[in-house]
Design a protein around this motif. Sequence first.
Motif, PDB file in Angstrom:
ATOM      1  N   TRP A  47       4.400  53.248  29.299  1.00  0.00           N
ATOM      2  CA  TRP A  47       2.884  52.921  29.803  1.00  0.00           C
ATOM      3  C   TRP A  47       2.454  53.980  28.703  1.00  0.00           C
ATOM      4  O   TRP A  47       1.593  53.648  28.582  1.00  0.00           O
ATOM      5  CB  TRP A  47       3.322  53.370  31.139  1.00  0.00           C
ATOM      6  CG  TRP A  47       1.830  53.723  31.434  1.00  0.00           C
ATOM      7  CD1 TRP A  47       0.484  52.756  32.008  1.00  0.00           C
ATOM      8  CD2 TRP A  47       1.424  55.230  31.546  1.00  0.00           C
ATOM      9  NE1 TRP A  47      -0.433  53.545  32.139  1.00  0.00           N
ATOM     10  CE2 TRP A  47      -0.147  54.655  31.455  1.00  0.00           C
ATOM     11  CE3 TRP A  47       1.785  56.645  31.145  1.00  0.00           C
ATOM     12  CZ2 TRP A  47      -1.046  56.201  31.112  1.00  0.00           C
ATOM     13  CZ3 TRP A  47       0.934  57.181  31.707  1.00  0.00           C
ATOM     14  CH2 TRP A  47      -0.327  57.527  31.183  1.00  0.00           C
ATOM     15  N   GLU A  71      -5.878  54.591  37.736  1.00  0.00           N
ATOM     16  CA  GLU A  71      -5.199  55.872  37.830  1.00  0.00           C
ATOM     17  C   GLU A  71      -3.429  56.479  37.621  1.00  0.00           C
ATOM     18  O   GLU A  71      -3.590  56.318  38.693  1.00  0.00           O
ATOM     19  CB  GLU A  71      -5.770  57.562  37.476  1.00  0.00           C
ATOM     20  CG  GLU A  71      -7.850  56.999  37.518  1.00  0.00           C
ATOM     21  CD  GLU A  71      -8.268  57.526  38.777  1.00  0.00           C
ATOM     22  OE1 GLU A  71      -9.420  58.185  38.385  1.00  0.00           O
ATOM     23  OE2 GLU A  71      -8.220  58.460  39.874  1.00  0.00           O
ATOM     24  N   PRO A 133      -4.398  50.256  27.111  1.00  0.00           N
ATOM     25  CA  PRO A 133      -5.916  51.158  27.170  1.00  0.00           C
ATOM     26  C   PRO A 133      -5.688  52.463  26.850  1.00  0.00           C
ATOM     27  O   PRO A 133      -3.991  52.531  26.418  1.00  0.00           O
ATOM     28  CB  PRO A 133      -5.974  51.071  29.259  1.00  0.00           C
ATOM     29  CG  PRO A 133      -3.880  50.807  29.401  1.00  0.00           C
ATOM     30  CD  PRO A 133      -4.310  50.002  28.589  1.00  0.00           C
ATOM     31  N   PRO A 135      -3.857  56.191  26.408  1.00  0.00           N
ATOM     32  CA  PRO A 135      -4.288  57.060  27.531  1.00  0.00           C
ATOM     33  C   PRO A 135      -3.950  58.274  26.755  1.00  0.00           C
ATOM     34  O   PRO A 135      -4.120  57.967  25.048  1.00  0.00           O
ATOM     35  CB  PRO A 135      -2.358  57.041  28.054  1.00  0.00           C
ATOM     36  CG  PRO A 135      -1.804  55.873  26.547  1.00  0.00           C
ATOM     37  CD  PRO A 135      -3.360  55.224  26.491  1.00  0.00           C
ATOM     38  N   SER A 157      -4.210  58.853  31.921  1.00  0.00           N
ATOM     39  CA  SER A 157      -5.207  57.645  31.863  1.00  0.00           C
ATOM     40  C   SER A 157      -6.574  57.766  32.683  1.00  0.00           C
ATOM     41  O   SER A 157      -7.343  56.515  33.201  1.00  0.00           O
ATOM     42  CB  SER A 157      -4.845  56.287  32.705  1.00  0.00           C
ATOM     43  OG  SER A 157      -4.682  56.268  34.063  1.00  0.00           O
TER      44      SER A 157
END
Length: 158
Positions: A47, A71, A133, A135, A157
């Motif tokens: 992640w 989040e 996304p 981070p 995030s």
Amino acid sequence: MRRWIVGSAVVAVVVVATAGVVLWRRVFDPRQYPHSDHVTLSSALNWAQLTLPECGERGTRYWHFGNLFGEVDLLLRMTAPRGCVEQFLAANAAEPIDLEDRHPTFVTSTPDAWGWPDERPLNHYSIPAKRPPRPITELAADLDATPLADLFIHVSSH
């Protein structure tokens, strides 16, 4: 009345069996800090878009927390030989940054029980995100520690 008792017993067995399966499937890694989500280290690193060298796996502790709004926070500490920490920085394209105007609060605000530093001079880095996304990744390293170096990582995030 007897049907009600049998029905209740069946429901109780199903609930207990379901709870057992859910708890059995929960991931516990002894490297997790207390109150961490039950996420594997490899899932957390995936992640965060980070690569952990094999030499750092044994000396790594982490805390992962996500909420219903998407989040996520990951705090990770790696204690390893200096060459291993430098290998992590190189493998993840960490770029040195100057923090004259801001202090890395993620290091100083972690629980004391975790043994994170308070006033040690640290080298600071950031890592650009490889894919959305995006981070935010902040790193602080104590490369002068002997015989092992410490690397502190915060990925968020928010």
